[in-house]
Design an enzyme around this catalytic site. Structure first.
Site, short mmCIF file in Angstrom:
data_model
loop_
_atom_site.label_atom_id
_atom_site.label_comp_id
_atom_site.label_asym_id
_atom_site.label_seq_id
_atom_site.Cartn_x
_atom_site.Cartn_y
_atom_site.Cartn_z
N GLU A 38 0.83 -1.20 0.00
CA GLU A 38 0.00 0.00 0.00
C GLU A 38 0.87 1.26 0.00
O GLU A 38 0.64 2.21 -0.75
CB GLU A 38 -0.91 0.03 1.24
CG GLU A 38 -1.96 -1.05 1.30
CD GLU A 38 -1.45 -2.35 1.94
OE1 GLU A 38 -0.21 -2.56 2.01
OE2 GLU A 38 -2.30 -3.16 2.34
N GLY A 47 6.95 -1.74 14.63
CA GLY A 47 6.14 -0.77 13.89
C GLY A 47 5.12 -0.06 14.76
O GLY A 47 5.00 1.17 14.73
O1 F6P Z 1 1.05 -5.61 7.96
C1 F6P Z 1 1.29 -5.23 9.29
C2 F6P Z 1 2.49 -4.34 9.39
O2 F6P Z 1 3.63 -5.08 9.19
C3 F6P Z 1 2.53 -3.62 10.72
O3 F6P Z 1 3.10 -4.37 11.71
C4 F6P Z 1 3.27 -2.39 10.35
O4 F6P Z 1 3.07 -1.37 11.30
C5 F6P Z 1 2.65 -2.05 9.01
O5 F6P Z 1 2.45 -3.31 8.41
C6 F6P Z 1 3.47 -1.18 8.14
O6 F6P Z 1 4.72 -1.76 7.86
P1 F6P Z 1 5.90 -0.90 7.26
O7 F6P Z 1 6.23 0.18 8.24
O8 F6P Z 1 7.04 -1.86 7.09
O9 F6P Z 1 5.44 -0.33 5.95
#
Ligand code: F6P
Length: 537
Positions: A211, A263
């Site tokens: 995303e 995260g």
């Molecule tokens: O899909 C869950 C997750 O891995 C969370 O733990 C994290 O906060 C979020 O996606 C975003 O991940 P990133 O900071 O690596 O884009």
């Protein structure tokens, strides 16, 4: 890991739950004149009242005994010592290092980290000050007026909440957030912005999140279309634990953090760069200072007066003692409207687990469903169920005495107090019938309606009061919830710091995307998913 002491503590907990599970909360105040002082804590600009929870004094003591037997104190030491408490990923979990006082000496798996934390904090501060003062400009020399923060999950929810809560503190710069891969999110965020005066900050710990990368590509294209050839360098920033990936994407400037920052625990790091710029470094430092006070309290206070521990025990009592599978969080402050969403990730991604630290299925309930809305809005939506539905849903009221001006927000807090009181007191059928008769109803009508107007009461709630919605109090509140979540994980003996449960869907989405490109479902797909794919492709 089970020990005889822990088994005994759980047995005592279960026995008191059977014996006292139906005890009336209101009666407990008379039974124990010290109940309020025993079950309330004041720390770091917060006041917590857990006396309206459904625990007797004996239940409260059984919960404390459980915390001791589960080794909360030793695990707390291990967290702050930077041991690999995220056992499935072999990582330390050191968000307290991000808000430590200057000169601290935190270590992650034996490696010193505090000097690097201070260096990055100083870099962020310098950059934010230069940008706010107009020394750091866009590619055409114009000052930045807006930031678009691109990220999702832990790379979005914390900074978004901080911004919402604190933006009345005269922000210098407009800040917008984009998380959803639906292009409409980006389109709405860009309304009224000019590329020449906009900074895009892409926040992703891994820099692989689908995303975020899709949104970052859209933002990069929007900037590139309007800026001079090398203009992106000043307009596209990466915040990540994988700086090489961010640079490969086109972020000439990056701010890093380490893999020991989870995260959902990352808002204290460069993940909040957008807030540091838009609100000012001193506001962010206030947030860190408040969290630091909560860290010290968590480390020093005895378990029976330890705010995160008591909050965790109330949750464990509700889930495992009284079998309540949900909790609602109702902030009575518009600035905290995203708190339920933040807590959903913090608590449900951390503790929504069914396997213990030794890899065995858990035998007890873990994280409940956490949901909520700003209190006044929730009152006119789902509170009907909380008051009269057959399931008991513990409620948490987060009340702010004064938001940002000097005015006491009494219509807000009066409603919060009334809800807690109504949940506990309820209304008997006789009271309801008498009220109907007094208001002129015929006896038959009063009999007919009395049941509908009866409230069972004896429904538990916690109140958390912030004197002001100030950076320090907000920092303390969020650190309180982090440590509460950790303590629950210790008692449930689960790893609160991994999130394998989000992975399967990501993998399957990639396969479905490949099928969507051809419009032909893979023969491996089940009939339902294949039909849906054909309809959507
Ligand atoms: O899909 C869950 C997750 O891995 C969370 O733990 C994290 O906060 C979020 O996606 C975003 O991940 P990133 O900071 O690596 O884009």
């Amino acid at each position: 890991m089970n020990t005889p002491a822990l088994d005994a503590a759980w047995s005592a907990f279960d026995a008191v739950a059977v014996r006292d599970g139906e005890a009336r909360i209101l009666d407990q105040f008379a039974a124990d004149p010290d109940r309020l002082s025993r079950m309330s804590v004041e720390v770091a600009g917060l006041y917590l009242d857990l006396s309206k929870q459904s625990w007797t004094t004996e239940a409260f003591d059984a919960c404390l005994n459980l915390a001791r037997a589960a080794g909360v104190e030793a695990r707390r030491e291990a967290l702050f010592a930077g041991e690999a408490i995220n056992s499935t990923e072999g990582r330390a979990v050191l968000h307290p290092a991000l808000r430590a006082a200057r000169g601290a000496a935190f270590q992650a798996l034996g490696e010193p980290v505090s000097a690097e934390v201070e260096r990055i904090h100083a870099e962020m501060t310098d950059y934010a000050q230069a940008l706010r003062a107009g020394r750091e400009t866009g590619a055409t020399g114009r000052a930045f007026k807006a930031i678009v923060h691109v990220g999702i999950g832990g790379s979005d929810l914390g900074p978004r909440l901080v911004w919402d809560a604190l933006k009345p503190l005269s922000p210098a710069i407009d800040l917008r957030f984009v998380a959803n891969i639906d292009p409409r999110d980006m389109a709405e965020a860009l309304v009224g912005l000019e590329p020449e005066t906009t900074l895009v900050i892409v926040v992703s710990k891994t820099f692989t999140t689908q995303e975020t990368l899709a949104n970052a590509e859209a933002a990069r294209a929007w900037l590139s279309a309007a800026l001079p050839a090398d203009g992106l360098d000043r307009h596209l920033i990466g915040v990540t634990a994988a700086p090489e990936k961010a640079r490969a994407f086109g972020c000439a400037r990056t701010f890093a953090f380490r893999d020991w920052v989870g995260g959902r625990y990352s808002l204290w790091s460069a993940v909040s760069l957008s807030c540091v710029i838009a609100l000012g470094p001193e506001v962010f430092d206030g947030l860190l200072a408040g969290a630091r006070v909560m860290d010290q309290h968590f480390l020093d206070a005895p378990l029976e007066a330890n705010a995160p521990v008591l909050m965790a025990l109330a949750q464990v009592w509700n889930v495992d003692g009284l079998k309540r599978g949900a909790r609602t969080v109702a902030p009575y402050a518009h600035g905290l409207r995203r708190l339920p969403a933040f807590l959903q990730q913090l608590e449900m991604e951390s503790n929504g687990k069914r396997i213990d630290r030794d890899g065995r299925p858990v035998t007890r309930g873990t994280c409940p469903i956490v949901f909520g809305e700003p209190g006044t809005n929730g009152q006119h939506a789902f509170f009907q169920q909380i008051h009269q539905g057959p399931q008991v849903v513990p409620a948490e009221f987060v009340i702010v005495r004064r938001t940002h001006d000097a005015v006491s927000e009494s219509p807000l807090w009066a409603n919060a107090l009334a809800q807690g009181q109504a949940l506990m007191l309820g209304k008997t059928a006789d009271q309801a019938r008498d009220e109907l008769l007094t208001s002129g109803a015929e006896p038959a009508e009063a009999d007919r309606l009395a049941g509908h107007k009866t409230f069972p009461g004896n429904r538990p709630s916690t109140a958390i009061v912030l004197d002001r919605l100030a950076p320090e109090a907000l920092g303390a509140l969020l650190a309180l919830y982090e440590h509460k979540t950790f303590v629950e994980g210790v008692i449930w003996d689960i790893n609160s710091f991994d999130q394998w449960g989000v992975e399967l869907g990501k993998v399957l989405a990639k396969a479905i995307l490949a099928d969507a490109a051809t419009g032909t479902p893979s023969p491996m797909l089940d009939a339902s998913t294949a039909a849906l794919l054909k309809r959507l492709a």
